[in-house]
Design a protein around this motif. Sequence first.
Motif, PDB file in Angstrom:
ATOM      1  N   THR A  65       0.831  -1.202   0.000  1.00  0.00           N
ATOM      2  CA  THR A  65       0.000   0.000   0.000  1.00  0.00           C
ATOM      3  C   THR A  65       0.865   1.252   0.000  1.00  0.00           C
ATOM      4  O   THR A  65       0.592   2.226  -0.717  1.00  0.00           O
ATOM      5  N   SER A  68       2.344   1.740  -3.430  1.00  0.00           N
ATOM      6  CA  SER A  68       1.344   2.272  -4.350  1.00  0.00           C
ATOM      7  C   SER A  68       1.118   3.763  -4.108  1.00  0.00           C
ATOM      8  O   SER A  68       1.026   4.562  -5.050  1.00  0.00           O
ATOM      9  N   MET A  69       1.057   4.151  -2.841  1.00  0.00           N
ATOM     10  CA  MET A  69       0.894   5.569  -2.490  1.00  0.00           C
ATOM     11  C   MET A  69       2.065   6.401  -3.006  1.00  0.00           C
ATOM     12  O   MET A  69       1.880   7.488  -3.574  1.00  0.00           O
ATOM     13  N   SER A  72       1.886   6.947  -6.748  1.00  0.00           N
ATOM     14  CA  SER A  72       0.909   7.998  -7.103  1.00  0.00           C
ATOM     15  C   SER A  72       1.500   9.383  -6.893  1.00  0.00           C
ATOM     16  O   SER A  72       1.343  10.281  -7.732  1.00  0.00           O
ATOM     17  N   GLU A  73       2.176   9.578  -5.763  1.00  0.00           N
ATOM     18  CA  GLU A  73       2.751  10.873  -5.448  1.00  0.00           C
ATOM     19  C   GLU A  73       3.830  11.261  -6.467  1.00  0.00           C
ATOM     20  O   GLU A  73       3.860  12.397  -6.966  1.00  0.00           O
ATOM     21  N   ASN A 196       3.787   3.720   9.283  1.00  0.00           N
ATOM     22  CA  ASN A 196       2.521   3.612   8.561  1.00  0.00           C
ATOM     23  C   ASN A 196       1.393   3.268   9.539  1.00  0.00           C
ATOM     24  O   ASN A 196       1.655   2.944  10.686  1.00  0.00           O
ATOM     25  N   THR A 233       2.563   8.049   8.059  1.00  0.00           N
ATOM     26  CA  THR A 233       1.673   7.897   6.909  1.00  0.00           C
ATOM     27  C   THR A 233       0.455   7.063   7.285  1.00  0.00           C
ATOM     28  O   THR A 233       0.481   6.279   8.236  1.00  0.00           O
ATOM     29  N   ALA A 235      -1.109   5.040   4.591  1.00  0.00           N
ATOM     30  CA  ALA A 235      -0.952   4.795   3.159  1.00  0.00           C
ATOM     31  C   ALA A 235      -2.288   4.457   2.497  1.00  0.00           C
ATOM     32  O   ALA A 235      -2.539   4.843   1.354  1.00  0.00           O
ATOM     33  N   ARG A 237      -5.034   5.729   2.910  1.00  0.00           N
ATOM     34  CA  ARG A 237      -5.765   6.948   2.546  1.00  0.00           C
ATOM     35  C   ARG A 237      -4.864   7.967   1.854  1.00  0.00           C
ATOM     36  O   ARG A 237      -5.256   9.119   1.651  1.00  0.00           O
ATOM     37  N   GLY A 238      -3.652   7.579   1.546  1.00  0.00           N
ATOM     38  CA  GLY A 238      -2.735   8.478   0.840  1.00  0.00           C
ATOM     39  C   GLY A 238      -2.150   9.570   1.715  1.00  0.00           C
ATOM     40  O   GLY A 238      -1.504  10.496   1.206  1.00  0.00           O
ATOM     41  N   ALA A 241       2.029  11.063   1.836  1.00  0.00           N
ATOM     42  CA  ALA A 241       2.747  10.750   0.591  1.00  0.00           C
ATOM     43  C   ALA A 241       3.738  11.854   0.229  1.00  0.00           C
ATOM     44  O   ALA A 241       4.905  11.584  -0.097  1.00  0.00           O
TER      45      ALA A 241
END
Lengths: 321, 321
Positions: A65, A68-69, A72-73, A196, A233, A235, A237-238, A241
Amino acid sequence: MAVPLDVEGLVGQALQHSPRAVAKLISLVEHAHPQLREVARALVPHTGRAQLVGLTGPPGVGKSTATSMLISELRAQDKRVGVLAIDPSSPFSGGALLGDRVRMAEHATDSGVFIRSMATRGHLGGLSWATPQAVRVLDAAGFDVVLIETVGVGQSEVDVVRLADTTVVLLAPGMGDGIQAAKAGVLEIADVFVVNKADRDGADATVRELKQMIAMSRRELRGHYWRQPVVRTVAARGEGAAEVAGVLAEHRGWLDSHGELYRRRATRAGGEIEAIALHDLRAELGDLHGGDLLAELADQVVRGSLDPYAAADRLTRSLRG
Amino acid sequence: MAVPLDVEGLVGQALQHSPRAVAKLISLVEHAHPQLREVARALVPHTGRAQLVGLTGPPGVGKSTATSMLISELRAQDKRVGVLAIDPSSPFSGGALLGDRVRMAEHATDSGVFIRSMATRGHLGGLSWATPQAVRVLDAAGFDVVLIETVGVGQSEVDVVRLADTTVVLLAPGMGDGIQAAKAGVLEIADVFVVNKADRDGADATVRELKQMIAMSRRELRGHYWRQPVVRTVAARGEGAAEVAGVLAEHRGWLDSHGELYRRRATRAGGEIEAIALHDLRAELGDLHGGDLLAELADQVVRGSLDPYAAADRLTRSLRG
């Protein structure tokens, strides 16, 4: 007989960001293709630009997770991201395919992201063999950041993230005595800590504990200090990031300004050269006397008439002719 | 300057079952003492008698308790038992000292039992380096059974139990999909399965699942079959101890009668000789040109002017003079 690969063409396509060419080159590397040397020769002039980031932590902290976060960032910052998810290949852990697919789902249609799982079982020296070559492929293919992710279950699994310029250790609240027990080893490998699941009970205590550990250790590098940051973090929920991406950039700058980036890379290149040399020498040892010498020496050791050190001396003497 | 050790005297005491001498010899092995070769030479004529048993399984199945149970059973049969508890040395797992002490408590006053925890971090090739030497000490010191125990968290941790003649894989009910996911790897390494905590819900299902896996695999060794037995235990209450000891004796007999014991030991001795030879060659590679050659080659790789394979070729050419 197999048709020789057009290595130059394939590397040319990878330099042009072709995901198919990148995937094919990594497969060549994983399977020790006969043209591996040719591939390495074609790639190496194009390497050295990517930031190599290792990501590890104990099982259950949310590494997939978090990865993945972070993807995206970095994508939001218009950076191209390559990911190697390393499978520790314990007979008890099964494959890494599921994680691969889950992560793929979110970023599958993004041409600026390349994700690959690597199983490492059976390679000489475990992870040390194929992984640096795969990193080289992604680096040459123009990914700005290469993430090397693995679960921290054994020494070799942790060693692999040290192929990176910057190592991120992911922890989560409620590990209790785990952090205490682990502190020496974790402090040694981490450049950045990420706590996290920071919305859970115990997050404050975990962060506090980490900061105390860091304060006591004070790592010195030729008079320069890098105090390992602790980032929170969530992660899933983002959250956090941008902070993680920020400290990664900061660490890269710090490495650069102190000559430490070069030192880390030179140490790694030395280790890689040594591993290849030993791999080749090992093959030669097995081939001595038509492959019979090692078996004869082993027989004498089993029968108790020769100790393994004396046997090894005979083997290396024979290598020199 | 250190006073040279009286290796002959020390080995003589170990052959007379002195626990102090055995502990000292294992420490020498662990710390790669300068007189290591002398130690190996003195030990090897006295080896080959012990049954070497590997014991592994995922975390939480009760390996320590099962080991302790097996020790008690073997002692009741008047067998001397040596135990090496191998610590996988992940930075996240901490040390193995606790397990050592817990087990020690029950058998500490028994001169027929010797228990030793070994951390393996930092050894070349992980566990492959010191463990066979420590096994050799215990074998020469007249232990009838040498148990090599480690948690199955990574490939190298599992490899170590294959230093044994007979490998026991411990599982527990309620691992659910774990067994399914793991089946290929587990089937490959196990000679004997033990389902511990067999009084728990799900034990029947776990045993049934294992037996189905075994029925489908049918391992053949030059026309001879060993169908892996599945033994139920409740190690905390000592239940199943005699059955485990029984299948271990049975497997030893089977190995003997088919020449497989020799083949396994010769394969291991070959691997050990090779590991020592590679260790020595590695030291030589690092020393070439006064230690500068590897650093120079690494510099060229980092700068992209040389690929690591070509660099390795130069290194091995230089080794040959």
